[in-house]
Design an enzyme around this catalytic site. Sequence first.
Site, PDB file in Angstrom:
ATOM      1  N   ARG A 121     -63.876 -43.492  23.795  1.00 29.60           N
ATOM      2  CA  ARG A 121     -63.914 -43.100  22.206  1.00 29.60           C
ATOM      3  C   ARG A 121     -63.350 -42.156  21.782  1.00 29.60           C
ATOM      4  O   ARG A 121     -63.879 -41.686  20.515  1.00 29.60           O
ATOM      5  CB  ARG A 121     -65.393 -43.812  21.674  1.00 29.60           C
ATOM      6  CG  ARG A 121     -65.776 -45.106  22.152  1.00 29.60           C
ATOM      7  CD  ARG A 121     -67.119 -45.627  21.610  1.00 29.60           C
ATOM      8  NE  ARG A 121     -67.080 -46.835  21.697  1.00 29.60           N
ATOM      9  CZ  ARG A 121     -67.724 -47.335  22.763  1.00 29.60           C
ATOM     10  NH1 ARG A 121     -68.017 -46.408  23.779  1.00 29.60           N
ATOM     11  NH2 ARG A 121     -67.913 -48.527  23.194  1.00 29.60           N
ATOM     12  N   LYS A 143     -50.557 -38.239  13.748  1.00 33.80           N
ATOM     13  CA  LYS A 143     -50.048 -39.610  14.269  1.00 33.80           C
ATOM     14  C   LYS A 143     -49.768 -39.821  15.482  1.00 33.80           C
ATOM     15  O   LYS A 143     -49.044 -39.096  16.221  1.00 33.80           O
ATOM     16  CB  LYS A 143     -48.738 -39.814  13.440  1.00 33.80           C
ATOM     17  CG  LYS A 143     -48.869 -40.124  11.965  1.00 33.80           C
ATOM     18  CD  LYS A 143     -47.812 -40.579  11.309  1.00 33.80           C
ATOM     19  CE  LYS A 143     -48.030 -40.757   9.828  1.00 33.80           C
ATOM     20  NZ  LYS A 143     -46.374 -41.202   9.193  1.00 33.80           N
ATOM     21  N   GLU A 185     -35.309 -33.715  11.432  1.00 31.55           N
ATOM     22  CA  GLU A 185     -36.566 -33.563  10.626  1.00 31.55           C
ATOM     23  C   GLU A 185     -36.705 -32.313   9.663  1.00 31.55           C
ATOM     24  O   GLU A 185     -37.210 -32.384   8.730  1.00 31.55           O
ATOM     25  CB  GLU A 185     -37.674 -33.606  11.525  1.00 31.55           C
ATOM     26  CG  GLU A 185     -37.667 -34.823  12.471  1.00 31.55           C
ATOM     27  CD  GLU A 185     -38.406 -36.001  11.382  1.00 31.55           C
ATOM     28  OE1 GLU A 185     -38.814 -35.697  10.377  1.00 31.55           O
ATOM     29  OE2 GLU A 185     -38.611 -37.102  12.056  1.00 31.55           O
ATOM     30  N   LYS A 225     -45.295 -29.300   7.120  1.00 33.28           N
ATOM     31  CA  LYS A 225     -45.842 -30.511   7.704  1.00 33.28           C
ATOM     32  C   LYS A 225     -47.469 -30.128   7.513  1.00 33.28           C
ATOM     33  O   LYS A 225     -48.250 -31.226   7.046  1.00 33.28           O
ATOM     34  CB  LYS A 225     -45.580 -30.414   9.121  1.00 33.28           C
ATOM     35  CG  LYS A 225     -46.247 -31.786   9.829  1.00 33.28           C
ATOM     36  CD  LYS A 225     -45.567 -33.036   9.617  1.00 33.28           C
ATOM     37  CE  LYS A 225     -46.443 -34.241   9.949  1.00 33.28           C
ATOM     38  NZ  LYS A 225     -45.806 -34.829  11.312  1.00 33.28           N
ATOM     39  N   GLU A 235     -52.204 -40.590   5.023  1.00 32.98           N
ATOM     40  CA  GLU A 235     -51.023 -41.149   4.248  1.00 32.98           C
ATOM     41  C   GLU A 235     -51.557 -42.170   3.167  1.00 32.98           C
ATOM     42  O   GLU A 235     -51.146 -43.100   3.149  1.00 32.98           O
ATOM     43  CB  GLU A 235     -50.198 -41.718   5.377  1.00 32.98           C
ATOM     44  CG  GLU A 235     -48.916 -41.960   4.590  1.00 32.98           C
ATOM     45  CD  GLU A 235     -47.892 -42.178   5.800  1.00 32.98           C
ATOM     46  OE1 GLU A 235     -47.342 -41.701   6.979  1.00 32.98           O
ATOM     47  OE2 GLU A 235     -47.257 -43.482   5.754  1.00 32.98           O
ATOM     48  N   ARG A 239     -48.565 -37.822   1.864  1.00 30.66           N
ATOM     49  CA  ARG A 239     -47.803 -37.900   3.188  1.00 30.66           C
ATOM     50  C   ARG A 239     -46.814 -38.727   3.344  1.00 30.66           C
ATOM     51  O   ARG A 239     -45.886 -38.702   4.214  1.00 30.66           O
ATOM     52  CB  ARG A 239     -48.986 -38.041   4.126  1.00 30.66           C
ATOM     53  CG  ARG A 239     -48.392 -37.967   5.851  1.00 30.66           C
ATOM     54  CD  ARG A 239     -49.358 -37.685   6.658  1.00 30.66           C
ATOM     55  NE  ARG A 239     -48.779 -37.453   8.013  1.00 30.66           N
ATOM     56  CZ  ARG A 239     -49.625 -37.197   9.048  1.00 30.66           C
ATOM     57  NH1 ARG A 239     -50.752 -37.363   9.142  1.00 30.66           N
ATOM     58  NH2 ARG A 239     -49.173 -37.181  10.160  1.00 30.66           N
ATOM     59  N   ASN A 243     -42.071 -39.513   5.001  1.00 36.61           N
ATOM     60  CA  ASN A 243     -41.247 -40.834   5.522  1.00 36.61           C
ATOM     61  C   ASN A 243     -39.948 -40.984   5.113  1.00 36.61           C
ATOM     62  O   ASN A 243     -39.219 -42.040   5.315  1.00 36.61           O
ATOM     63  CB  ASN A 243     -41.997 -42.195   5.469  1.00 36.61           C
ATOM     64  CG  ASN A 243     -43.282 -42.219   5.936  1.00 36.61           C
ATOM     65  OD1 ASN A 243     -43.324 -41.626   7.172  1.00 36.61           O
ATOM     66  ND2 ASN A 243     -44.163 -42.675   5.542  1.00 36.61           N
ATOM     67  N   HIS A 246     -37.025 -42.606   6.937  1.00 39.62           N
ATOM     68  CA  HIS A 246     -37.490 -43.266   8.013  1.00 39.62           C
ATOM     69  C   HIS A 246     -37.552 -44.881   7.906  1.00 39.62           C
ATOM     70  O   HIS A 246     -37.683 -45.611   8.797  1.00 39.62           O
ATOM     71  CB  HIS A 246     -39.082 -42.719   8.433  1.00 39.62           C
ATOM     72  CG  HIS A 246     -39.040 -41.532   8.916  1.00 39.62           C
ATOM     73  ND1 HIS A 246     -38.637 -40.288   8.479  1.00 39.62           N
ATOM     74  CD2 HIS A 246     -39.408 -40.977  10.162  1.00 39.62           C
ATOM     75  CE1 HIS A 246     -38.906 -39.274   9.299  1.00 39.62           C
ATOM     76  NE2 HIS A 246     -39.164 -39.862  10.187  1.00 39.62           N
ATOM     77  N   HIS A 250     -36.248 -46.194  11.326  1.00 46.90           N
ATOM     78  CA  HIS A 250     -37.091 -46.740  12.155  1.00 46.90           C
ATOM     79  C   HIS A 250     -36.180 -48.126  12.360  1.00 46.90           C
ATOM     80  O   HIS A 250     -36.202 -48.712  13.653  1.00 46.90           O
ATOM     81  CB  HIS A 250     -38.308 -46.924  11.723  1.00 46.90           C
ATOM     82  CG  HIS A 250     -39.201 -45.979  11.763  1.00 46.90           C
ATOM     83  ND1 HIS A 250     -40.515 -45.784  11.280  1.00 46.90           N
ATOM     84  CD2 HIS A 250     -39.102 -44.763  12.501  1.00 46.90           C
ATOM     85  CE1 HIS A 250     -41.104 -44.588  11.602  1.00 46.90           C
ATOM     86  NE2 HIS A 250     -40.273 -44.075  12.482  1.00 46.90           N
ATOM     87  N   HIS A 263     -34.551 -40.767  17.758  1.00 47.55           N
ATOM     88  CA  HIS A 263     -35.202 -40.823  16.501  1.00 47.55           C
ATOM     89  C   HIS A 263     -34.502 -39.917  15.303  1.00 47.55           C
ATOM     90  O   HIS A 263     -34.317 -40.384  14.385  1.00 47.55           O
ATOM     91  CB  HIS A 263     -36.754 -40.296  16.606  1.00 47.55           C
ATOM     92  CG  HIS A 263     -37.563 -40.439  15.353  1.00 47.55           C
ATOM     93  ND1 HIS A 263     -37.588 -41.578  14.676  1.00 47.55           N
ATOM     94  CD2 HIS A 263     -37.950 -39.379  14.634  1.00 47.55           C
ATOM     95  CE1 HIS A 263     -38.311 -41.152  13.579  1.00 47.55           C
ATOM     96  NE2 HIS A 263     -38.419 -39.827  13.451  1.00 47.55           N
TER      97      HIS A 263
HETATM   98  N1  GLY Z   1     -43.573 -37.879  10.643  1.00 47.73           N
HETATM   99  C1  GLY Z   1     -44.215 -37.986   9.493  1.00 47.73           C
HETATM  100  C2  GLY Z   1     -45.555 -37.843   9.504  1.00 47.73           C
HETATM  101  O1  GLY Z   1     -46.207 -37.494  10.597  1.00 47.73           O
HETATM  102  O2  GLY Z   1     -46.326 -37.981   8.641  1.00 47.73           O
END
Ligand code: GLY
Length: 349
Positions: A121, A143, A185, A225, A235, A239, A243, A246, A250, A263
């Site tokens: 956990r 993330k 990035e 960041k 998010e 946040r 993206n 992305h 993606h 990526h």
């Molecule tokens: N890579 C985008 C984020 O961590 O929110």
Amino acid sequence: MKSITVNLEYHKYDILIENNLVDNIGVLIKKYTNTKKCLIVTDSNVYSLYAQKLKSIIDKEDITTFICIIQAGEENKNIDNILKIYEELAKSEIGRADIIVALGGGVIGDMAGFVASTWMRGIRFVQIPTTLLSCVDSSVGGKTGINTSFGKNLVGTFYQPSLVLIDSNMLKSLNDREFFAGMSEIVKHALLFDKEMFEFIEENYTRSNIEKNIDNLLYLNCKIKASIVEIDEKEKYERMMLNFGHTIGHSIETSAGYGSYLHGEALAMGIIFAIEYGIKLGITKNISILERTKKILNNLNLTTDIPKELNLKESIKQDKKKSNKNINFIFIEDICMPKIIEVDIDNIL
Ligand code: GLY
């Protein structure tokens, strides 16, 4: 040594950046976690370069260290390898007081973080990113996740590391493809939040110039960041701006097959799509940023045209950022002027 503290509501951790940090990693892990045991999760490429060295450096601090090796590549960021890491944790008898060390790029960081968030956990984990992309993005912010046939990163958690250790010297062993993919990035952060950095990369796009300024670039990007994650860890709104590029990035990765594009390579195409789409809808006001950004990305060896043979329709629909049949799409009006607008998926298609 440069350091940044990420201050969250229920958790706080440091990002430490230094050239040749590796020799101090054992001492730092001991100081920050006081653990007696750890499992290093790494990939087959990084293993041969750094894992044994790191194990002996950590062992010296009376920390019993085990290593779990995952085959390198985005196509291996899957549930089978998560089970493999659980198995190693069980074999090594890693318990609640122990830690996981993620030694590698985004794939390793995301998987090791996911496992750390679920083993017993939740146990602590330390990020030691070894690619440019993971240094400036995925190692910070918590993330975690894996890819499935349903879409990229659809299974995952928000789970913050206890410490992020960045040794800029490790980036020297990256091949050019990996190195420049990580620059995507950085270009993203520059377009969203830092005009000076955008202009800097415009002038300094060779690997040697970037490397001369690497510690500062790592610091600036981790700072960006960290400050967004501090405002909006889960998010809910701000946040989402990270993206940028992305949605399409993606989709390209998913439809081409995980691992076909790095990526950062897919992101470069996604960034250009987002600017072109913004211009088409009248949201992006400064049209000149399209050519300037294309030039920067192309100078960084990154292709910006989406391959015609890719069918992005299904993968866009699967994108995790969709709510109902709309997607929160990130546009920029100009450099440093991001805008989140809900758009109909059919409109993007
Ligand atoms: N890579 C985008 C984020 O961590 O929110």
